[in-house]
Motif scaffolding. Structure first.
Motif, PDB file in Angstrom:
ATOM      1  N   LEU A 170       1.134  -1.158   0.194  1.00 14.79           N
ATOM      2  CA  LEU A 170      -0.092   0.243  -0.229  1.00 14.79           C
ATOM      3  C   LEU A 170       0.876   1.170   0.034  1.00 14.79           C
ATOM      4  O   LEU A 170       0.275   2.052  -0.582  1.00 14.79           O
ATOM      5  CB  LEU A 170      -1.182   0.023   1.477  1.00 14.79           C
ATOM      6  CG  LEU A 170      -1.467  -0.777   1.349  1.00 14.79           C
ATOM      7  CD1 LEU A 170      -2.817  -0.882   2.583  1.00 14.79           C
ATOM      8  CD2 LEU A 170      -3.068  -0.123   0.270  1.00 14.79           C
ATOM      9  N   MET A 171       2.003   1.177   0.782  1.00 17.34           N
ATOM     10  CA  MET A 171       3.118   2.704   0.759  1.00 17.34           C
ATOM     11  C   MET A 171       3.082   2.575  -0.864  1.00 17.34           C
ATOM     12  O   MET A 171       3.269   3.645  -1.290  1.00 17.34           O
ATOM     13  CB  MET A 171       4.257   2.273   2.075  1.00 17.34           C
ATOM     14  CG  MET A 171       3.601   2.223   3.382  1.00 17.34           C
ATOM     15  SD  MET A 171       2.547   4.195   3.301  1.00 17.34           S
ATOM     16  CE  MET A 171       4.480   4.636   3.314  1.00 17.34           C
TER      17      MET A 171
ATOM     18  N   LYS B  99      -5.348  -0.220  -5.385  1.00 17.25           N
ATOM     19  CA  LYS B  99      -5.094  -0.025  -2.832  1.00 17.25           C
ATOM     20  C   LYS B  99      -6.330   0.167  -2.140  1.00 17.25           C
ATOM     21  O   LYS B  99      -6.352  -0.715  -0.814  1.00 17.25           O
ATOM     22  CB  LYS B  99      -4.737   1.663  -2.559  1.00 17.25           C
ATOM     23  CG  LYS B  99      -3.521   2.008  -3.132  1.00 17.25           C
ATOM     24  CD  LYS B  99      -3.250   3.638  -2.873  1.00 17.25           C
ATOM     25  CE  LYS B  99      -2.920   4.463  -1.783  1.00 17.25           C
ATOM     26  NZ  LYS B  99      -3.008   5.829  -2.235  1.00 17.25           N
TER      27      LYS B  99
ATOM     28  N   VAL C 168       1.560   8.998  -6.085  1.00 13.37           N
ATOM     29  CA  VAL C 168       2.292  10.422  -5.701  1.00 13.37           C
ATOM     30  C   VAL C 168       3.317  10.750  -6.973  1.00 13.37           C
ATOM     31  O   VAL C 168       3.096  11.725  -8.285  1.00 13.37           O
ATOM     32  CB  VAL C 168       3.346  10.523  -4.934  1.00 13.37           C
ATOM     33  CG1 VAL C 168       4.270  12.605  -4.716  1.00 13.37           C
ATOM     34  CG2 VAL C 168       2.103  10.643  -3.571  1.00 13.37           C
TER      35      VAL C 168
ATOM     36  N   LEU D 163      -4.091   6.593 -11.868  1.00 12.75           N
ATOM     37  CA  LEU D 163      -4.665   7.392 -10.645  1.00 12.75           C
ATOM     38  C   LEU D 163      -5.565   6.730  -9.949  1.00 12.75           C
ATOM     39  O   LEU D 163      -5.364   6.251  -9.145  1.00 12.75           O
ATOM     40  CB  LEU D 163      -4.640   8.485 -10.245  1.00 12.75           C
ATOM     41  CG  LEU D 163      -3.391  10.381 -10.439  1.00 12.75           C
ATOM     42  CD1 LEU D 163      -3.737  11.429 -10.675  1.00 12.75           C
ATOM     43  CD2 LEU D 163      -2.189   9.431 -10.302  1.00 12.75           C
TER      44      LEU D 163
ATOM     45  N   ALA E 248      -5.711   3.970  -6.965  1.00 10.88           N
ATOM     46  CA  ALA E 248      -6.922   3.942  -5.966  1.00 10.88           C
ATOM     47  C   ALA E 248      -7.447   2.565  -6.074  1.00 10.88           C
ATOM     48  O   ALA E 248      -7.771   2.575  -5.050  1.00 10.88           O
ATOM     49  CB  ALA E 248      -7.310   4.981  -5.855  1.00 10.88           C
TER      50      ALA E 248
ATOM     51  N   MET F  63       1.298   4.047  -2.856  1.00  8.91           N
ATOM     52  CA  MET F  63       0.621   5.284  -2.507  1.00  8.91           C
ATOM     53  C   MET F  63       1.979   6.579  -2.713  1.00  8.91           C
ATOM     54  O   MET F  63       1.785   7.260  -3.778  1.00  8.91           O
ATOM     55  CB  MET F  63       0.674   5.172  -0.929  1.00  8.91           C
ATOM     56  CG  MET F  63       0.420   7.126  -0.338  1.00  8.91           C
ATOM     57  SD  MET F  63       1.775   8.162  -0.519  1.00  8.91           S
ATOM     58  CE  MET F  63       2.667   7.945   1.067  1.00  8.91           C
TER      59      MET F  63
END
Lengths: 217, 137
Positions: free
Chosen positions: B39-40, B77, B47, B70, B74, B43
């Protein structure tokens, strides 16, 4: 071991009922946040160029930091459920405290570094928005649509923050129950249900982050 | 009451992990930690993908790709959180029905947006667009 109530065949069916009930509530929450995302998507599509310019007035680094904090808290809550299933209550409380601290940190960062400067600059939905926006950023875009962006930003992130606040309060309440009322917390299911709620709060932010902070042109 | 004593749920994956005192699936610590790091990573990928210079490409196409990337990340995740952290992957069929049903239902609700995409606004008297405002009425 928890008591099996007469309407259930066994403990598994009873526990499943609790979890399904929690999911029924979460479906309500999905239906609550879903249309807000749709409305945002509709206006982002109609006013893409303006939303793109306006979204850059939000700091994506703060958004990324808050995403990290929520992901850590989600992991901690998942670990709390894991430890509760193994009946290691001290570790459960530690993980729940960690998640509560993360939630508080999230709110503090949002309040101090995001909302407070926006409010002090007058960049919230108010009658003087146009002049304040022009004074602060100049005429970089259509100010009416910029106001629409900030209205939705405060409405959606505000509702999300309210959910975070409720989650933190529930964590503290649950820790207290685990420590003081073993007759109430007889198994891991209450932790699991609180965990489901918290993961949902994380889920909403997973979509809010790219939509508000990382908007492509 | 029937004599049914076995577990009534359909645990999806018994291949790894252990079980708690009531027979429910305990997701292993390593799996939870691995999910957190994925998940990190996603993320950070979001970005980085968003900071890439999309402007200047073929008009319309790059931004559409950026949106897809994007939102794709999402949804990825979200899938991990729902499946692993919320434990839907290991839950009973009834729980799965509720969990996936909710997301399916909200997708159906999103179909109402087709109205905006496919129909013209038909202003009635008193609801004409205001000249100085770009907002649709």
């Amino acid at each position: 071991m928890p008591e099996v109530y007469p309407q259930f065949e066994d403990i598994d069916q009873q526990q499943e009922t609790y979890i399904v009930g929690m999911w029924a509530f979460l479906v309500n929450e999905v239906m609550f946040f879903g249309p807000l995302f749709f409305i945002y998507g509709l206006y982002a599509w109609k006013h893409n160029a303006v939303f793109y310019v306006t979204s850059h007035h939000l700091d994506y680094k703060i958004g990324a930091l808050n995403t990290t904090i929520l992901l850590i808290s989600s992991w901690m809550v998942a670990m709390a459920v894991h430890y509760h299933q193994k009946n290691q209550l001290k570790k459960v409380c530690n993980m729940l405290w960690g998640a509560a601290v993360c939630g508080t940190l999230f709110l503090a960062i949002k309040l101090i570094f995001e909302w407070a400067p926006k409010f002090s600059h007058g960049l919230f939905p108010n009658p003087g928005f146009q002049s304040r926006y022009l004074a602060y950023y100049g005429a970089d875009t259509n100010v009416d649509v910029a106001r629409l962006f900030f209205s939705m930003y405060f409405a959606i992130t505000g509702l999300h923050a309210l959910h975070v606040l409720i989650g933190v309060l529930i964590f503290v309440w649950l820790i207290r129950l685990i420590k003081k009322r073993p007759d109430v917390i007889t198994d891991y299911v209450p932790t699991e249900m609180v965990g489901l709620y918290w993961h949902f709060v994380d889920l909403v932010w997973i979509f809010l982050f790219p939509l508000f902070y990382l908007m492509p042109k | 009451m029937s004599e049914h004593t076995s577990t009534t749920n359909g645990h999806g994956d018994h291949g790894h992990g252990d079980h708690g005192h009531s027979g429910h699936h305990v997701i292993p610590q390593a799996k939870l930690l691995q999910t957190f790091f994925v998940l990190m990573g996603l993320m950070i990928a979001t970005v980085v993908a968003a900071r890439l210079p999309y402007e200047g490409g073929v008009k319309g196409i790059p931004s559409a790709i950026a949106w897809l990337v994007l939102l794709g990340i999402a949804f990825w995740k979200a899938g991990l959180v729902v499946q692993i952290f919320m434990g839907v992957k290991y839950s009973t069929k009834l729980t799965k029905l509720y969990a996936y049903g909710g997301f399916f239902w909200v997708t159906l609700l999103g179909v109402t947006l087709f109205d905006y995409a496919t129909r013209q606004l038909e202003p009635v008297q008193g609801w004409e667009p205001v000249a100085e405002s770009a907002l649709p009425r």
